[in-house]
Design a protein around this motif. Structure first.
Motif, mmCIF file in Angstrom:
data_model
loop_
_atom_site.group_PDB
_atom_site.id
_atom_site.type_symbol
_atom_site.label_atom_id
_atom_site.label_comp_id
_atom_site.label_asym_id
_atom_site.label_seq_id
_atom_site.Cartn_x
_atom_site.Cartn_y
_atom_site.Cartn_z
ATOM 1 N N SER A 102 39.739 25.333 35.825
ATOM 2 C CA SER A 102 39.585 26.682 35.116
ATOM 3 C C SER A 102 38.124 26.985 34.656
ATOM 4 O O SER A 102 37.203 26.105 34.991
ATOM 5 N N TYR A 103 37.948 28.306 34.439
ATOM 6 C CA TYR A 103 36.653 28.859 34.309
ATOM 7 C C TYR A 103 35.771 28.508 33.163
ATOM 8 O O TYR A 103 36.729 28.347 32.121
ATOM 9 N N VAL A 104 34.617 27.898 33.056
ATOM 10 C CA VAL A 104 34.307 27.595 31.881
ATOM 11 C C VAL A 104 32.753 28.354 31.790
ATOM 12 O O VAL A 104 31.935 28.032 32.678
ATOM 13 N N HIS A 135 29.864 27.768 35.302
ATOM 14 C CA HIS A 135 29.984 28.584 36.247
ATOM 15 C C HIS A 135 29.158 29.924 36.107
ATOM 16 O O HIS A 135 29.126 30.343 34.964
ATOM 17 N N ALA A 136 28.471 30.257 37.151
ATOM 18 C CA ALA A 136 27.596 31.765 36.918
ATOM 19 C C ALA A 136 28.370 32.835 36.468
ATOM 20 O O ALA A 136 27.918 33.610 35.352
ATOM 21 N N ASP A 137 29.831 32.947 36.814
ATOM 22 C CA ASP A 137 30.751 34.023 36.333
ATOM 23 C C ASP A 137 32.102 33.697 36.703
ATOM 24 O O ASP A 137 32.210 32.925 37.575
ATOM 25 N N ARG A 138 33.168 34.659 36.069
ATOM 26 C CA ARG A 138 34.435 34.018 36.561
ATOM 27 C C ARG A 138 34.658 34.448 38.028
ATOM 28 O O ARG A 138 35.609 33.604 38.649
ATOM 29 N N THR A 195 32.527 34.160 40.601
ATOM 30 C CA THR A 195 32.243 32.983 41.206
ATOM 31 C C THR A 195 32.993 31.658 41.150
ATOM 32 O O THR A 195 33.196 30.937 42.326
ATOM 33 N N TRP A 196 33.685 31.349 40.157
ATOM 34 C CA TRP A 196 34.403 30.371 39.826
ATOM 35 C C TRP A 196 35.771 30.482 40.793
ATOM 36 O O TRP A 196 36.139 29.698 41.392
ATOM 37 N N GLN A 197 36.269 31.581 40.812
ATOM 38 C CA GLN A 197 37.496 31.971 41.533
ATOM 39 C C GLN A 197 37.215 31.780 42.826
ATOM 40 O O GLN A 197 38.221 31.345 43.704
ATOM 41 N N ARG A 198 36.274 32.172 43.454
ATOM 42 C CA ARG A 198 35.756 31.939 44.947
ATOM 43 C C ARG A 198 35.651 30.510 45.259
ATOM 44 O O ARG A 198 36.182 29.944 46.343
ATOM 45 N N GLN A 199 35.174 29.820 44.332
ATOM 46 C CA GLN A 199 35.038 28.137 44.438
ATOM 47 C C GLN A 199 36.462 27.527 44.333
ATOM 48 O O GLN A 199 36.603 26.556 45.021
ATOM 49 N N VAL A 200 37.448 27.893 43.516
ATOM 50 C CA VAL A 200 38.438 27.448 43.282
ATOM 51 C C VAL A 200 39.229 27.659 44.560
ATOM 52 O O VAL A 200 40.317 26.747 45.066
ATOM 53 N N LYS A 201 39.251 28.670 45.075
ATOM 54 C CA LYS A 201 40.067 29.166 46.411
ATOM 55 C C LYS A 201 39.557 28.411 47.507
ATOM 56 O O LYS A 201 40.428 27.963 48.481
ATOM 57 N N ARG A 202 38.405 27.737 47.541
ATOM 58 C CA ARG A 202 37.730 27.453 48.933
ATOM 59 C C ARG A 202 37.866 25.823 48.611
ATOM 60 O O ARG A 202 37.765 24.993 49.542
ATOM 61 N N ASN A 223 28.692 18.994 38.296
ATOM 62 C CA ASN A 223 29.504 20.497 38.274
ATOM 63 C C ASN A 223 31.065 20.365 37.781
ATOM 64 O O ASN A 223 31.742 21.161 37.790
ATOM 65 N N LEU A 224 31.344 19.009 37.187
ATOM 66 C CA LEU A 224 32.701 18.771 36.858
ATOM 67 C C LEU A 224 33.100 18.738 35.478
ATOM 68 O O LEU A 224 34.355 18.206 35.125
ATOM 69 N N ARG A 225 32.169 18.679 34.768
ATOM 70 C CA ARG A 225 32.204 18.442 33.088
ATOM 71 C C ARG A 225 32.280 19.721 32.605
ATOM 72 O O ARG A 225 31.463 20.849 32.662
#
Length: 152
Positions: free
Chosen positions: A47-49, A53-56, A58-65, A149-151
């Motif tokens: 989930s976005y934190v 994460h730089a922004d939501r 960016t997180w969405q792109r990361q979680v998809k990959r 990057n996981l905390r």
């Protein structure tokens, strides 16, 4: 998505001591350290934190990959009540699932009878005997860079 739950008591919370419908069998899956750390290196938070994460977007792109996702859930006591600290849950998808099944898994054991025995002791109020039966769990000796990057 397949989830690795390294905490026995968190898993008991999740499966209701092996009594929830469709979760009557509890398996302990032993995997290699190399596999676990491969997944951690390629994981992102589930989930976005803000601040991590730089922004939501960016997180969405990361979680998809990402082939793995991490979430932190409250650890549980013998009565399955939440504790003040959290345990890592590691979700696998895509390539990570294939590697988990074909390369990382080195042992599988049925711990359903153990789960039922501990549950019976807890229900009977014998927490000391129940605690003695718990699998030994030690903090994972992960290098800081694995969890940076996981905390949350």
């Amino acid at each position: 998505m397949t989830w690795i739950k390294p905490s026995f008591l968190w898993m008991m919370y999740r499966c209701g001591w092996g009594a929830k419908d469709g979760q009557e069998t509890v398996l302990a899956v032993e995997i290699t350290r190399e596999g676990f750390e491969w997944a951690l290196r390629r994981a992102c938070l589930s989930s976005y934190v803000r601040g991590v994460h730089a922004d939501r977007a960016t997180w969405q792109r990361q979680v998809k990959r990402a082939p793995a996702r991490v979430q932190w859930d409250p650890e549980r006591d013998l009565r399955l009540r939440p504790l003040t600290y959290r345990s890592l849950q590691l979700g696998l998808c895509g390539e990570a699932v294939r590697r988990y099944a074909d390369e990382w898994t080195v042992g599988i054991s049925d711990v359903t009878p153990l789960a039922h025995e501990i549950r019976a002791l807890v229900r009977g109020g014998d927490l000391d005997s129940a605690a003695r039966l718990l699998p030994q769990e030690l903090p994972y000796p992960a290098a800081d860079e694995l969890l940076t990057n996981l905390r949350p």
